[in-house]
Scaffold this motif. Structure first.
Motif, PDB file in Angstrom:
ATOM      1  N   MET A   1       0.837  -1.198   0.000  1.00 19.55           N
ATOM      2  CA  MET A   1       0.000   0.000   0.000  1.00 19.55           C
ATOM      3  C   MET A   1       0.875   1.251   0.000  1.00 19.55           C
ATOM      4  N   SER A   2       0.542   2.187  -0.846  1.00 17.23           N
ATOM      5  CA  SER A   2       1.324   3.422  -0.954  1.00 17.23           C
ATOM      6  C   SER A   2       1.132   4.312   0.268  1.00 17.23           C
ATOM      7  N   LYS A   3       2.177   5.029   0.583  1.00 11.87           N
ATOM      8  CA  LYS A   3       2.171   5.991   1.682  1.00 11.87           C
ATOM      9  C   LYS A   3       2.604   7.343   1.132  1.00 11.87           C
ATOM     10  N   HIS A   4       2.453   8.364   1.948  1.00 13.59           N
ATOM     11  CA  HIS A   4       2.869   9.707   1.556  1.00 13.59           C
ATOM     12  C   HIS A   4       4.080  10.124   2.393  1.00 13.59           C
ATOM     13  N   PHE A   5       5.017  10.801   1.738  1.00 16.94           N
ATOM     14  CA  PHE A   5       6.247  11.252   2.393  1.00 16.94           C
ATOM     15  C   PHE A   5       6.501  12.705   2.031  1.00 16.94           C
ATOM     16  N   ALA A   6       6.662  13.531   3.042  1.00 20.25           N
ATOM     17  CA  ALA A   6       6.911  14.954   2.834  1.00 20.25           C
ATOM     18  C   ALA A   6       8.413  15.216   2.786  1.00 20.25           C
ATOM     19  N   ALA A   7       8.849  15.764   1.671  1.00 24.58           N
ATOM     20  CA  ALA A   7      10.246  16.172   1.513  1.00 24.58           C
ATOM     21  C   ALA A   7      10.298  17.683   1.654  1.00 24.58           C
ATOM     22  N   ILE A   8      10.946  18.139   2.716  1.00 24.00           N
ATOM     23  CA  ILE A   8      11.111  19.566   2.939  1.00 24.00           C
ATOM     24  C   ILE A   8      12.474  19.939   2.355  1.00 24.00           C
ATOM     25  N   LEU A   9      12.437  20.836   1.375  1.00 29.50           N
ATOM     26  CA  LEU A   9      13.650  21.232   0.656  1.00 29.50           C
ATOM     27  C   LEU A   9      14.008  22.666   1.051  1.00 29.50           C
ATOM     28  N   LYS A  10      14.884  22.800   2.025  1.00 28.26           N
ATOM     29  CA  LYS A  10      15.264  24.123   2.510  1.00 28.26           C
ATOM     30  C   LYS A  10      16.364  24.712   1.641  1.00 28.26           C
ATOM     31  N   MET A  11      16.228  26.007   1.362  1.00 26.36           N
ATOM     32  CA  MET A  11      17.181  26.720   0.532  1.00 26.36           C
ATOM     33  C   MET A  11      18.560  26.692   1.176  1.00 26.36           C
ATOM     34  N   LYS A  12      19.539  26.247   0.415  1.00 27.65           N
ATOM     35  CA  LYS A  12      20.918  26.164   0.887  1.00 27.65           C
ATOM     36  C   LYS A  12      21.801  27.126   0.096  1.00 27.65           C
ATOM     37  N   ASN A  13      21.526  27.238  -1.205  1.00 28.13           N
ATOM     38  CA  ASN A  13      22.362  28.058  -2.070  1.00 28.13           C
ATOM     39  C   ASN A  13      21.483  28.862  -3.030  1.00 28.13           C
ATOM     40  N   PRO A  14      20.931  29.996  -2.564  1.00 30.42           N
ATOM     41  CA  PRO A  14      20.019  30.775  -3.403  1.00 30.42           C
ATOM     42  C   PRO A  14      20.672  31.297  -4.687  1.00 30.42           C
ATOM     43  N   GLU A  15      22.003  31.459  -4.663  1.00 29.89           N
ATOM     44  CA  GLU A  15      22.698  31.987  -5.836  1.00 29.89           C
ATOM     45  C   GLU A  15      22.553  31.084  -7.055  1.00 29.89           C
ATOM     46  N   ILE A  16      22.504  29.757  -6.832  1.00 28.22           N
ATOM     47  CA  ILE A  16      22.398  28.858  -7.983  1.00 28.22           C
ATOM     48  C   ILE A  16      21.025  28.191  -8.093  1.00 28.22           C
ATOM     49  N   ASN A  17      20.094  28.573  -7.238  1.00 28.13           N
ATOM     50  CA  ASN A  17      18.755  27.995  -7.259  1.00 28.13           C
ATOM     51  C   ASN A  17      18.100  28.146  -8.640  1.00 28.13           C
ATOM     52  N   ALA A  18      18.145  29.354  -9.191  1.00 28.92           N
ATOM     53  CA  ALA A  18      17.488  29.625 -10.482  1.00 28.92           C
ATOM     54  C   ALA A  18      18.089  28.779 -11.599  1.00 28.92           C
ATOM     55  N   LYS A  19      19.378  28.518 -11.532  1.00 30.11           N
ATOM     56  CA  LYS A  19      20.058  27.733 -12.562  1.00 30.11           C
ATOM     57  C   LYS A  19      19.474  26.313 -12.661  1.00 30.11           C
ATOM     58  N   TYR A  20      19.160  25.712 -11.526  1.00 32.30           N
ATOM     59  CA  TYR A  20      18.681  24.334 -11.510  1.00 32.30           C
ATOM     60  C   TYR A  20      17.162  24.203 -11.415  1.00 32.30           C
ATOM     61  N   ARG A  21      16.458  25.333 -11.322  1.00 37.90           N
ATOM     62  CA  ARG A  21      14.995  25.303 -11.212  1.00 37.90           C
ATOM     63  C   ARG A  21      14.336  24.577 -12.393  1.00 37.90           C
ATOM     64  N   PRO A  22      14.706  24.855 -13.651  1.00 37.99           N
ATOM     65  CA  PRO A  22      14.059  24.142 -14.763  1.00 37.99           C
ATOM     66  C   PRO A  22      14.242  22.622 -14.671  1.00 37.99           C
ATOM     67  N   ALA A  23      15.426  22.156 -14.328  1.00 38.02           N
ATOM     68  CA  ALA A  23      15.676  20.709 -14.201  1.00 38.02           C
ATOM     69  C   ALA A  23      14.856  20.126 -13.055  1.00 38.02           C
ATOM     70  N   HIS A  24      14.766  20.868 -11.943  1.00 37.75           N
ATOM     71  CA  HIS A  24      13.970  20.444 -10.786  1.00 37.75           C
ATOM     72  C   HIS A  24      12.509  20.287 -11.188  1.00 37.75           C
ATOM     73  N   LEU A  25      11.957  21.282 -11.868  1.00 39.92           N
ATOM     74  CA  LEU A  25      10.549  21.241 -12.260  1.00 39.92           C
ATOM     75  C   LEU A  25      10.281  20.142 -13.286  1.00 39.92           C
ATOM     76  N   GLU A  26      11.208  19.931 -14.197  1.00 43.69           N
ATOM     77  CA  GLU A  26      11.069  18.861 -15.188  1.00 43.69           C
ATOM     78  C   GLU A  26      11.064  17.493 -14.511  1.00 43.69           C
ATOM     79  N   TYR A  27      11.964  17.320 -13.541  1.00 39.30           N
ATOM     80  CA  TYR A  27      12.027  16.062 -12.796  1.00 39.30           C
ATOM     81  C   TYR A  27      10.709  15.797 -12.072  1.00 39.30           C
TER      82      TYR A  27
END
Length: 85
Positions: A1-27
């Motif tokens: 039976m499937s369960k739900h898991f909350a992944a809290i992703l806290k900002m660590k490096n805001p300088e490069i966040n925008a660079k990887y945002r498209p790949a994150h959203l695609e994933y």
């Protein structure tokens, strides 16, 4: 039976966040199409975001979360918890 898991992703490096945002959203879009995402979204205060995965176990959820480009590239930290719905 499937369960739900909350992944809290806290900002660590805001300088490069925008660079990887498209790949994150695609994933996440790919996982959503596979039925592995219950909900997702950013925190309004800009400190990160949360993804609620649908998985059989915490190990599976951890594997999914650790393949997120934000985690791979060290942009955000990962905190994972089983979530009751």
């Amino acid at each position: 039976m499937s369960k739900h898991f909350a992944a809290i992703l806290k900002m660590k490096n805001p300088e490069i966040n925008a660079k990887y945002r498209p790949a994150h959203l695609e994933y996440l879009q790919e996982l959503e199409q596979e039925g592995k995402i219950f909900a997702k979204g950013p925190f309004i205060d800009g400190t990160g975001g949360m993804v609620i995965y649908i998985a059989e176990s915490i190990e599976e959820a951890k594997e999914l979360a650790e393949k997120d480009p934000y985690i791979i590239e060290g942009v955000r930290t990962l905190e994972l918890h089983e979530w009751g719905i």
